[in-house]
Design a protein around this motif. Structure first.
Motif, PDB file in Angstrom:
ATOM      1  N   VAL A  35     -49.805  57.624  39.367  1.00  0.00           N
ATOM      2  CA  VAL A  35     -49.512  56.351  39.304  1.00  0.00           C
ATOM      3  C   VAL A  35     -50.575  55.854  38.111  1.00  0.00           C
ATOM      4  O   VAL A  35     -51.479  56.491  37.509  1.00  0.00           O
ATOM      5  N   PRO A  36     -50.241  54.538  37.424  1.00  0.00           N
ATOM      6  CA  PRO A  36     -51.029  54.131  36.619  1.00  0.00           C
ATOM      7  C   PRO A  36     -52.435  54.200  36.811  1.00  0.00           C
ATOM      8  O   PRO A  36     -52.757  53.896  38.159  1.00  0.00           O
ATOM      9  N   SER A  37     -53.334  54.193  35.987  1.00  0.00           N
ATOM     10  CA  SER A  37     -54.734  53.997  36.166  1.00  0.00           C
ATOM     11  C   SER A  37     -55.057  52.642  36.704  1.00  0.00           C
ATOM     12  O   SER A  37     -54.341  51.564  36.607  1.00  0.00           O
ATOM     13  N   VAL A  38     -56.247  52.563  37.421  1.00  0.00           N
ATOM     14  CA  VAL A  38     -56.424  51.387  38.278  1.00  0.00           C
ATOM     15  C   VAL A  38     -56.479  50.037  37.004  1.00  0.00           C
ATOM     16  O   VAL A  38     -55.903  49.259  37.356  1.00  0.00           O
ATOM     17  N   ARG A  39     -57.128  50.433  35.821  1.00  0.00           N
ATOM     18  CA  ARG A  39     -57.070  49.290  34.944  1.00  0.00           C
ATOM     19  C   ARG A  39     -55.792  49.012  34.605  1.00  0.00           C
ATOM     20  O   ARG A  39     -55.425  47.919  34.272  1.00  0.00           O
ATOM     21  N   GLN A  40     -54.864  49.937  34.075  1.00  0.00           N
ATOM     22  CA  GLN A  40     -53.476  49.566  33.656  1.00  0.00           C
ATOM     23  C   GLN A  40     -52.657  48.809  34.853  1.00  0.00           C
ATOM     24  O   GLN A  40     -52.063  48.019  34.467  1.00  0.00           O
ATOM     25  N   PHE A  41     -52.902  49.157  36.205  1.00  0.00           N
ATOM     26  CA  PHE A  41     -52.287  48.546  37.196  1.00  0.00           C
ATOM     27  C   PHE A  41     -52.798  46.857  37.348  1.00  0.00           C
ATOM     28  O   PHE A  41     -51.894  46.263  37.525  1.00  0.00           O
ATOM     29  N   SER A  42     -53.952  46.810  37.122  1.00  0.00           N
ATOM     30  CA  SER A  42     -54.571  45.531  37.123  1.00  0.00           C
ATOM     31  C   SER A  42     -53.853  44.734  35.979  1.00  0.00           C
ATOM     32  O   SER A  42     -53.795  43.452  36.151  1.00  0.00           O
ATOM     33  N   VAL A  43     -53.792  45.053  34.785  1.00  0.00           N
ATOM     34  CA  VAL A  43     -53.273  44.599  33.528  1.00  0.00           C
ATOM     35  C   VAL A  43     -51.779  44.227  33.968  1.00  0.00           C
ATOM     36  O   VAL A  43     -51.454  43.166  33.778  1.00  0.00           O
ATOM     37  N   GLN A  44     -51.130  45.256  34.344  1.00  0.00           N
ATOM     38  CA  GLN A  44     -49.561  45.125  34.632  1.00  0.00           C
ATOM     39  C   GLN A  44     -49.512  44.021  35.537  1.00  0.00           C
ATOM     40  O   GLN A  44     -48.574  43.324  35.617  1.00  0.00           O
ATOM     41  N   GLN A  45     -50.254  44.002  36.567  1.00  0.00           N
ATOM     42  CA  GLN A  45     -49.831  43.058  37.863  1.00  0.00           C
ATOM     43  C   GLN A  45     -50.543  41.805  37.654  1.00  0.00           C
ATOM     44  O   GLN A  45     -50.720  41.145  38.660  1.00  0.00           O
ATOM     45  N   ARG A  46     -51.465  41.755  36.587  1.00  0.00           N
ATOM     46  CA  ARG A  46     -52.243  40.524  36.381  1.00  0.00           C
ATOM     47  C   ARG A  46     -53.376  40.272  37.698  1.00  0.00           C
ATOM     48  O   ARG A  46     -53.360  39.064  38.113  1.00  0.00           O
ATOM     49  N   VAL A  47     -53.827  41.181  38.020  1.00  0.00           N
ATOM     50  CA  VAL A  47     -54.670  40.920  39.122  1.00  0.00           C
ATOM     51  C   VAL A  47     -56.203  41.723  38.822  1.00  0.00           C
ATOM     52  O   VAL A  47     -56.304  42.264  37.781  1.00  0.00           O
ATOM     53  N   SER A  48     -57.210  41.766  39.395  1.00  0.00           N
ATOM     54  CA  SER A  48     -58.523  42.018  39.029  1.00  0.00           C
ATOM     55  C   SER A  48     -58.546  43.399  39.394  1.00  0.00           C
ATOM     56  O   SER A  48     -58.026  43.874  39.969  1.00  0.00           O
ATOM     57  N   VAL A  49     -59.460  44.145  38.705  1.00  0.00           N
ATOM     58  CA  VAL A  49     -59.726  45.592  38.777  1.00  0.00           C
ATOM     59  C   VAL A  49     -59.953  45.847  40.079  1.00  0.00           C
ATOM     60  O   VAL A  49     -59.626  46.841  40.729  1.00  0.00           O
ATOM     61  N   PRO A  50     -60.842  44.872  40.863  1.00  0.00           N
ATOM     62  CA  PRO A  50     -61.282  45.538  42.267  1.00  0.00           C
ATOM     63  C   PRO A  50     -59.865  45.292  43.193  1.00  0.00           C
ATOM     64  O   PRO A  50     -59.737  45.785  44.318  1.00  0.00           O
ATOM     65  N   THR A  51     -59.131  44.283  42.977  1.00  0.00           N
ATOM     66  CA  THR A  51     -57.914  44.081  43.680  1.00  0.00           C
ATOM     67  C   THR A  51     -56.976  45.437  43.570  1.00  0.00           C
ATOM     68  O   THR A  51     -56.562  45.788  44.625  1.00  0.00           O
ATOM     69  N   ALA A  52     -56.725  45.773  42.482  1.00  0.00           N
ATOM     70  CA  ALA A  52     -55.946  46.892  42.039  1.00  0.00           C
ATOM     71  C   ALA A  52     -56.559  48.176  42.833  1.00  0.00           C
ATOM     72  O   ALA A  52     -55.772  48.943  43.539  1.00  0.00           O
ATOM     73  N   PHE A  64     -50.621  57.659  51.230  1.00  0.00           N
ATOM     74  CA  PHE A  64     -49.303  57.801  50.155  1.00  0.00           C
ATOM     75  C   PHE A  64     -49.822  58.319  48.752  1.00  0.00           C
ATOM     76  O   PHE A  64     -49.326  59.005  48.153  1.00  0.00           O
ATOM     77  N   LEU A  65     -51.258  57.953  48.485  1.00  0.00           N
ATOM     78  CA  LEU A  65     -51.984  58.313  47.253  1.00  0.00           C
ATOM     79  C   LEU A  65     -53.138  59.264  47.648  1.00  0.00           C
ATOM     80  O   LEU A  65     -53.874  59.113  48.591  1.00  0.00           O
ATOM     81  N   GLU A  66     -53.468  60.102  46.577  1.00  0.00           N
ATOM     82  CA  GLU A  66     -54.779  60.958  46.744  1.00  0.00           C
ATOM     83  C   GLU A  66     -55.481  60.627  45.613  1.00  0.00           C
ATOM     84  O   GLU A  66     -54.665  60.619  44.317  1.00  0.00           O
ATOM     85  N   ALA A  67     -56.897  60.387  45.647  1.00  0.00           N
ATOM     86  CA  ALA A  67     -57.481  60.386  44.181  1.00  0.00           C
ATOM     87  C   ALA A  67     -58.190  61.884  43.940  1.00  0.00           C
ATOM     88  O   ALA A  67     -58.389  62.488  44.648  1.00  0.00           O
ATOM     89  N   ARG A  68     -57.975  62.022  42.405  1.00  0.00           N
ATOM     90  CA  ARG A  68     -58.453  63.313  42.257  1.00  0.00           C
ATOM     91  C   ARG A  68     -59.434  62.962  41.186  1.00  0.00           C
ATOM     92  O   ARG A  68     -59.218  62.344  39.934  1.00  0.00           O
ATOM     93  N   PRO A  69     -60.540  63.554  41.495  1.00  0.00           N
ATOM     94  CA  PRO A  69     -61.835  63.466  40.439  1.00  0.00           C
ATOM     95  C   PRO A  69     -61.432  63.674  38.988  1.00  0.00           C
ATOM     96  O   PRO A  69     -60.618  64.532  38.476  1.00  0.00           O
ATOM     97  N   LYS A  70     -62.012  62.614  38.273  1.00  0.00           N
ATOM     98  CA  LYS A  70     -61.808  62.427  36.690  1.00  0.00           C
ATOM     99  C   LYS A  70     -60.313  62.582  36.335  1.00  0.00           C
ATOM    100  O   LYS A  70     -59.948  62.814  35.161  1.00  0.00           O
ATOM    101  N   SER A  71     -59.426  62.137  37.068  1.00  0.00           N
ATOM    102  CA  SER A  71     -57.916  62.666  36.609  1.00  0.00           C
ATOM    103  C   SER A  71     -57.092  61.271  37.329  1.00  0.00           C
ATOM    104  O   SER A  71     -56.332  60.810  36.508  1.00  0.00           O
TER     105      SER A  71
END
Ligand SMILES: Cc1ncc(COP(=O)(O)O)c(C=O)c1O
Length: 479
Positions: A35-52, A64-71
């Protein structure tokens, strides 16, 4: 990606999480997708990085999602309703595997480009570092005009044995180069191990189900097999083992404790320790097949049985066929008490291995970035296994049960009772798909409604179509 701009009563992070969840349900996002990076998602959705980030963390909690280190964040396969295949009842009966006839037909499938390769436990050459290994081999041949073209006398190239010994620290073993013999892949290592510990007519305890190449080898060496029941998560049933050993005299026990072929289990360390204790105390040779040990999907590399070996009772067999280069045929043996005997037998059976491939693998282990490469191949195998599980969930008949291995690239699938895996594999073959039917892995023709599926190839529409078709065939046979 759709945007949610209108605020409602729900907290924003939850609405965002619901949005992604809906996209997963509608399959706009699929297992293994990033899925988009947290930063990209925050820009797309016009929300702050912590909200994303909170939206992603919520999806992670919901599974539904899993975080993979450095990826980044990836979509997970959600297969909560898949139970693992059941352990079949094992008749404690000595057998000679004489029924295993589809073996030759499966081997014939190996190189057949017209078949979708879900049968053999073979990784795709495209995922392996073939060109890099070839360059290394060419450089060795150029720089040392003679070294590559002389006999590699047993115990085999010291550079490789030293590189393997260094790696064995990670397996909990601390082997020395002198403990190791270079072999023609794991197949020769297993054959030497059986021949130094058994006489024709002896009985060997094996996991049930077991790797069919081992079954065939036992037959050719005129050895009988005692099948041991296994648990789908933890391997050999340690409660049943003493009873089986009490009833039958066995010369050796062969186990594949790390991501076993075909079930995929990983024996916990404590079970490994107990198994070694139990067998060593009775003077039974323990033959460990560790060909999949380097292929965990996450976390640390599992330990070998050999790590719990107090007195050289464990013979460790391994190779680089599943992780690096099946065609180079490079493997190894740490034969413990039987080292000298194995060395003598190696001398008369093959004299030596192929020198250039051996030196090339040694160089790759030493300076070729094997660890970096392993990180990427492990990730590919994990994604391919997840994708395969998801597609099987969508297309196979109700009542299908499926393994969830923590390493390697094989799935063990139990189909509804009515499905005859041998017939299914014949029909699949006619439709251009190779699969491995369960009875191949059984000492007595059991596992007749099981199949093993190879996920060693990069996901493609061809594979997706083949799995869908396989599901249809299985559904037709299950009514
Ligand atoms: C459990 C197991 N052991 C051994 C082998 C043979 O390995 P190699 O190609 O290194 O001879 C295989 C190959 O499929 C296997 O699955």
């Amino acid at each position: 990606m759709r945007s949610i701009l209108q605020p409602g009563n729900e907290p924003v992070y939850q609405r965002l999480a619901n949005l992604i969840e809906r996209m997963i349900a509608e399959r706009a996002l699929r297992p293994g997708d990033r899925v988009p990076s947290v930063r990209q998602f925050s820009v797309q959705q016009r929300v702050s990085v912590p909200t994303a980030l909170r939206a992603y963390a919520t999806l992670e909690m919901r599974g539904f999602l899993e975080a993979r280190p450095k990826s980044g964040f990836y979509v997970r396969a959600r297969l909560a309703n898949f139970d693992p295949p059941r352990a079949a009842a094992v008749a404690a009966k000595v057998t000679d595997f004489s029924h295993t006839d589809p073996f030759a037909s499966l081997l014939a499938d190996f190189g057949a480009a017209d078949l979708v390769p879900l049968g053999g436990a073979v990784p795709s050459a495209e995922l392996l570092p073939g060109p890099r290994l070839a360059r290394i081999m060419a450089a060795i041949a150029r720089h040392s005009k003679t070294a590559g073209n002389t006999y590699d006398m047993p115990p085999g190239a010291e550079t490789l044995r030293r590189a393997i010994a260094r790696r064995s620290l990670e397996w909990g073993c601390a082997l020395q180069a002198d403990d190791l013999i270079v072999t023609v892949a794991a197949t020769e290592a297993l054959s030497l191990a059986l021949r130094v510990t058994c006489e024709p007519g002896d009985t060997v305890a094996v996991e049930s189900p077991t790797y069919f190449g081992l079954a065939r080898m036992l037959r050719e060496l005129r050895l009988k097999a005692l099948p041991l029941p296994v648990d789908s998560a933890t391997g050999v049933d340690l409660e049943a083992l003493p009873r089986a050993l009490h009833r039958t005299r066995i010369a050796a026990c062969v186990v594949n404790p790390n991501f076993q072929n075909p079930v995929g289990f990983l024996m916990p360390d404590e079970h490994k320790r107990q198994l070694v204790q139990l067998l060593a105390a009775r003077g039974i040779a323990i033959i460990e097949d560790d060909v999949y040990g380097d292929l965990q999907h996450a976390g640390v590399r599992p330990r070998c049985l050999k790590a719990f070996d107090p007195d050289g009772s464990v013979i460790l067999c391994g190779s680089y066929s599943k992780s690096l280069a099946p065609g180079y045929r490079v493997g190894y043996l740490a034969a413990g008490k039987w080292h000298e005997r194995a060395l003598a037998l190696k001398r008369i059976s093959t004299l030596g291995g192929a020198t250039l491939p051996t030196l090339a693998i040694a160089e790759f282990l030493r300076n070729g970035g094997y660890d970096r490469y392993l990180r990427s191949i492990r990730q590919s195998y994990r994604q391919q296994v997840e994708r395969m599980r998801q597609t099987i969930a969508e297309s196979f008949p109700d009542g299908t049960r499926l393994s969830r291995p923590a390493g390697s690239f094989l799935l063990w699938c139990e189909l509804p009772d009515k499905v005859d895996a041998l017939k299914l594999s014949q029909r699949a073959r006619q439709a251009g798909i190779s699969i491995a039917p369960g009875p191949l892995f059984s000492p007595d023709g059991g596992f007749r409604n099981f199949v093993r599926i190879n996920c060693g190839h990069a996901w493609s529409p061809r594979i997706e179509c083949a799995v869908g078709l396989l599901g249809q065939l299985a559904k037709q046979m299950s009514v």
